[in-house]
Scaffold this motif. Sequence first.
Motif, PDB file in Angstrom:
ATOM      1  N   LEU A  81       0.822  -1.211   0.000  1.00 38.81           N
ATOM      2  CA  LEU A  81       0.000   0.000   0.000  1.00 38.81           C
ATOM      3  C   LEU A  81       0.856   1.261   0.000  1.00 38.81           C
ATOM      4  N   ARG A  82       1.960   1.254   0.746  1.00 37.58           N
ATOM      5  CA  ARG A  82       2.844   2.428   0.747  1.00 37.58           C
ATOM      6  C   ARG A  82       3.442   2.672  -0.630  1.00 37.58           C
ATOM      7  N   ARG A  83       3.893   1.609  -1.278  1.00 40.75           N
ATOM      8  CA  ARG A  83       4.496   1.773  -2.600  1.00 40.75           C
ATOM      9  C   ARG A  83       3.454   2.241  -3.604  1.00 40.75           C
ATOM     10  N   ALA A  84       2.250   1.672  -3.537  1.00 37.63           N
ATOM     11  CA  ALA A  84       1.180   2.097  -4.444  1.00 37.63           C
ATOM     12  C   ALA A  84       0.840   3.565  -4.225  1.00 37.63           C
ATOM     13  N   ALA A  85       0.762   3.987  -2.957  1.00 39.74           N
ATOM     14  CA  ALA A  85       0.430   5.380  -2.653  1.00 39.74           C
ATOM     15  C   ALA A  85       1.511   6.327  -3.166  1.00 39.74           C
ATOM     16  N   LEU A  86       2.785   5.932  -3.008  1.00 45.30           N
ATOM     17  CA  LEU A  86       3.882   6.780  -3.486  1.00 45.30           C
ATOM     18  C   LEU A  86       3.838   6.931  -4.997  1.00 45.30           C
ATOM     19  N   LEU A  87       3.668   5.823  -5.705  1.00 43.16           N
ATOM     20  CA  LEU A  87       3.620   5.891  -7.163  1.00 43.16           C
ATOM     21  C   LEU A  87       2.405   6.683  -7.636  1.00 43.16           C
ATOM     22  N   ARG A 124      -1.304   3.756 -12.639  1.00 44.48           N
ATOM     23  CA  ARG A 124      -1.641   2.373 -12.992  1.00 44.48           C
ATOM     24  C   ARG A 124      -0.563   1.413 -12.505  1.00 44.48           C
ATOM     25  N   ILE A 125       0.691   1.787 -12.644  1.00 42.28           N
ATOM     26  CA  ILE A 125       1.764   0.912 -12.170  1.00 42.28           C
ATOM     27  C   ILE A 125       1.619   0.656 -10.674  1.00 42.28           C
ATOM     28  N   GLY A 126       1.364   1.722  -9.908  1.00 41.51           N
ATOM     29  CA  GLY A 126       1.235   1.569  -8.472  1.00 41.51           C
ATOM     30  C   GLY A 126       0.072   0.683  -8.074  1.00 41.51           C
ATOM     31  N   LEU A 127      -1.091   0.918  -8.671  1.00 44.07           N
ATOM     32  CA  LEU A 127      -2.276   0.129  -8.327  1.00 44.07           C
ATOM     33  C   LEU A 127      -2.127  -1.318  -8.783  1.00 44.07           C
ATOM     34  N   ALA A 128      -1.620  -1.521 -10.001  1.00 41.17           N
ATOM     35  CA  ALA A 128      -1.439  -2.887 -10.511  1.00 41.17           C
ATOM     36  C   ALA A 128      -0.419  -3.645  -9.674  1.00 41.17           C
ATOM     37  N   PHE A 129       0.648  -2.957  -9.265  1.00 42.01           N
ATOM     38  CA  PHE A 129       1.653  -3.586  -8.407  1.00 42.01           C
ATOM     39  C   PHE A 129       1.035  -4.051  -7.092  1.00 42.01           C
ATOM     40  N   ALA A 130       0.286  -3.166  -6.435  1.00 39.81           N
ATOM     41  CA  ALA A 130      -0.276  -3.503  -5.129  1.00 39.81           C
ATOM     42  C   ALA A 130      -1.258  -4.661  -5.228  1.00 39.81           C
ATOM     43  N   ILE A 131      -2.137  -4.614  -6.222  1.00 42.17           N
ATOM     44  CA  ILE A 131      -3.114  -5.700  -6.383  1.00 42.17           C
ATOM     45  C   ILE A 131      -2.404  -7.016  -6.648  1.00 42.17           C
ATOM     46  N   ALA A 132      -1.406  -6.995  -7.537  1.00 43.27           N
ATOM     47  CA  ALA A 132      -0.670  -8.213  -7.863  1.00 43.27           C
ATOM     48  C   ALA A 132       0.076  -8.745  -6.642  1.00 43.27           C
ATOM     49  N   ALA A 133       0.741  -7.857  -5.900  1.00 47.11           N
ATOM     50  CA  ALA A 133       1.504  -8.293  -4.727  1.00 47.11           C
ATOM     51  C   ALA A 133       0.594  -8.960  -3.695  1.00 47.11           C
ATOM     52  N   ASP A 194      -9.432   8.457 -21.019  1.00 45.43           N
ATOM     53  CA  ASP A 194      -8.178   8.140 -20.340  1.00 45.43           C
ATOM     54  C   ASP A 194      -7.688   6.757 -20.742  1.00 45.43           C
ATOM     55  N   PRO A 195      -6.531   6.665 -21.445  1.00 50.83           N
ATOM     56  CA  PRO A 195      -5.980   5.360 -21.821  1.00 50.83           C
ATOM     57  C   PRO A 195      -5.513   4.557 -20.614  1.00 50.83           C
ATOM     58  N   GLU A 196      -5.377   5.195 -19.446  1.00 51.82           N
ATOM     59  CA  GLU A 196      -5.069   4.471 -18.209  1.00 51.82           C
ATOM     60  C   GLU A 196      -6.295   4.436 -17.313  1.00 51.82           C
ATOM     61  N   GLY A 197      -7.461   4.247 -17.926  1.00 53.94           N
ATOM     62  CA  GLY A 197      -8.718   4.276 -17.192  1.00 53.94           C
ATOM     63  C   GLY A 197      -8.927   3.074 -16.297  1.00 53.94           C
ATOM     64  N   LEU A 198     -10.035   3.102 -15.553  1.00 49.27           N
ATOM     65  CA  LEU A 198     -10.293   2.112 -14.513  1.00 49.27           C
ATOM     66  C   LEU A 198     -10.584   0.728 -15.067  1.00 49.27           C
ATOM     67  N   LEU A 199     -11.268   0.627 -16.187  1.00 50.53           N
ATOM     68  CA  LEU A 199     -11.646  -0.683 -16.703  1.00 50.53           C
ATOM     69  C   LEU A 199     -10.416  -1.506 -17.104  1.00 50.53           C
ATOM     70  N   GLY A 200      -9.369  -0.851 -17.518  1.00 50.98           N
ATOM     71  CA  GLY A 200      -8.167  -1.572 -17.923  1.00 50.98           C
ATOM     72  C   GLY A 200      -7.242  -1.930 -16.783  1.00 50.98           C
ATOM     73  N   LEU A 201      -7.583  -1.524 -15.552  1.00 46.72           N
ATOM     74  CA  LEU A 201      -6.672  -1.763 -14.426  1.00 46.72           C
ATOM     75  C   LEU A 201      -6.474  -3.250 -14.145  1.00 46.72           C
ATOM     76  N   LEU A 202      -7.562  -3.987 -13.974  1.00 48.64           N
ATOM     77  CA  LEU A 202      -7.415  -5.405 -13.640  1.00 48.64           C
ATOM     78  C   LEU A 202      -6.748  -6.204 -14.767  1.00 48.64           C
ATOM     79  N   PRO A 203      -7.068  -5.955 -16.045  1.00 53.25           N
ATOM     80  CA  PRO A 203      -6.299  -6.640 -17.088  1.00 53.25           C
ATOM     81  C   PRO A 203      -4.803  -6.322 -17.029  1.00 53.25           C
ATOM     82  N   SER A 204      -4.442  -5.091 -16.631  1.00 47.54           N
ATOM     83  CA  SER A 204      -3.016  -4.770 -16.524  1.00 47.54           C
ATOM     84  C   SER A 204      -2.357  -5.525 -15.374  1.00 47.54           C
ATOM     85  N   VAL A 205      -3.138  -5.892 -14.359  1.00 47.51           N
ATOM     86  CA  VAL A 205      -2.603  -6.725 -13.276  1.00 47.51           C
ATOM     87  C   VAL A 205      -2.146  -8.078 -13.840  1.00 47.51           C
ATOM     88  N   VAL A 206      -2.850  -8.568 -14.853  1.00 56.89           N
ATOM     89  CA  VAL A 206      -2.469  -9.841 -15.472  1.00 56.89           C
ATOM     90  C   VAL A 206      -1.081  -9.736 -16.101  1.00 56.89           C
TER      91      VAL A 206
END
Length: 368
Positions: A81-87, A124-133, A194-206
């Motif tokens: 969560l800290r890393r996601a918040a920083l990014l 997106r990097i921060g959120l995808a990282f946190a979800i994946a971790a 937004d090309p980094e919109g919310l719907l694409g977040l979970l696929p980017s976690v993949v």
Amino acid sequence: MTPRARALDVLRGLTLALMIVVNMSISESLSYAPLLHAAWNGLTPTDLVFPSFLFAVGASLAFTLPRHAALGHGAVLGWALRRAALLFACGFVLNQFPFFKLDAAGQWHWMDWSHVRILGVLQRIGLAFAIAALLIHFGRGRGLLAFSVAVLVANAWVLANCGDDSLTGNAAVRLDRWLLGPPHLYAGEGQPFDPEGLLGLLPSVVNVLGGYTAARWVRQLGAGRPLLRRLLLASLALLGLALVVQGVVPVNKKLWSSSFVLVGLGVDAALLALLVLLVDLWRWERPAKFFEILGRNTLAIYLLSEVLQALLWTLPWGAEPAFMGVFRRAFQPWAGDKPGSLAFALVFMLGCWTVAWWMDRRRLYIRA
């Protein structure tokens, strides 16, 4: 000692170098087509840079997550969560930087905070990282595969059934307009989208989970021929599946469609296999060292490149932005339009690399 392929470190630096170069592209008339994003459906080499960086983020997780996991669930949760918040915070500030604009008369106009863009690349990097971790830590093996399949199937269904295949009516922009509002979306497409919109977040976690899986194979097999065979077989399977899925939802980076995820993973698996062959087996030392240096301070160098570009596009040089002033005076006269644009991008990237080299020499490493 845990096996670790240098190819993973080279991949991170290589994707950062490519991100800097493609972000320097000027326009369709002044940049080579492969250095531009696809207008909508379809694919260019530039479209693969961001998913490759997410793949590299996932690969790093295979080596960093166990250290935090040894300290317990709370340590992993706090770290992620800290890393996601920083990014996210870095990306949000970067979206608004330098907080003012100059008009044609040279007058300063401070930004309108009611129209700030909320999402972006670092977000997106921060959120995808946190979800994946958190998925990797609290889930296991087959659970990650089940999550990935479920996300890609759901994403394909939503894109195919909850909107049309246009910039204005697709499901992703409809969701972002509803949750965030048009004033808080990227406006570079000529309208709020937004090309980094919310719907694409979970696929980017993949994409992140794919990188994690590849790095796990490195830990299990080492950087040898069995690893090469597994990566190449995975690449062929993913690219074949992408051909099937694109019949339902086209390959589209801006929507981060399921077929786009599969193509990105297939290409990254093949690219990692190539880098393992060149770097770990054939020992191409000099190219490896170049990209390793760049990849040791990815966040700092990425932020540096974006801040410098923002200043170049904001500050004036005569009647045009300083970015165009440098291009027209220092590169276009001797190299022409597109070669000059590429030369400008490469020189800029090498300037950023020089900063990374200086930091590496002094053992200055800024970790997100």
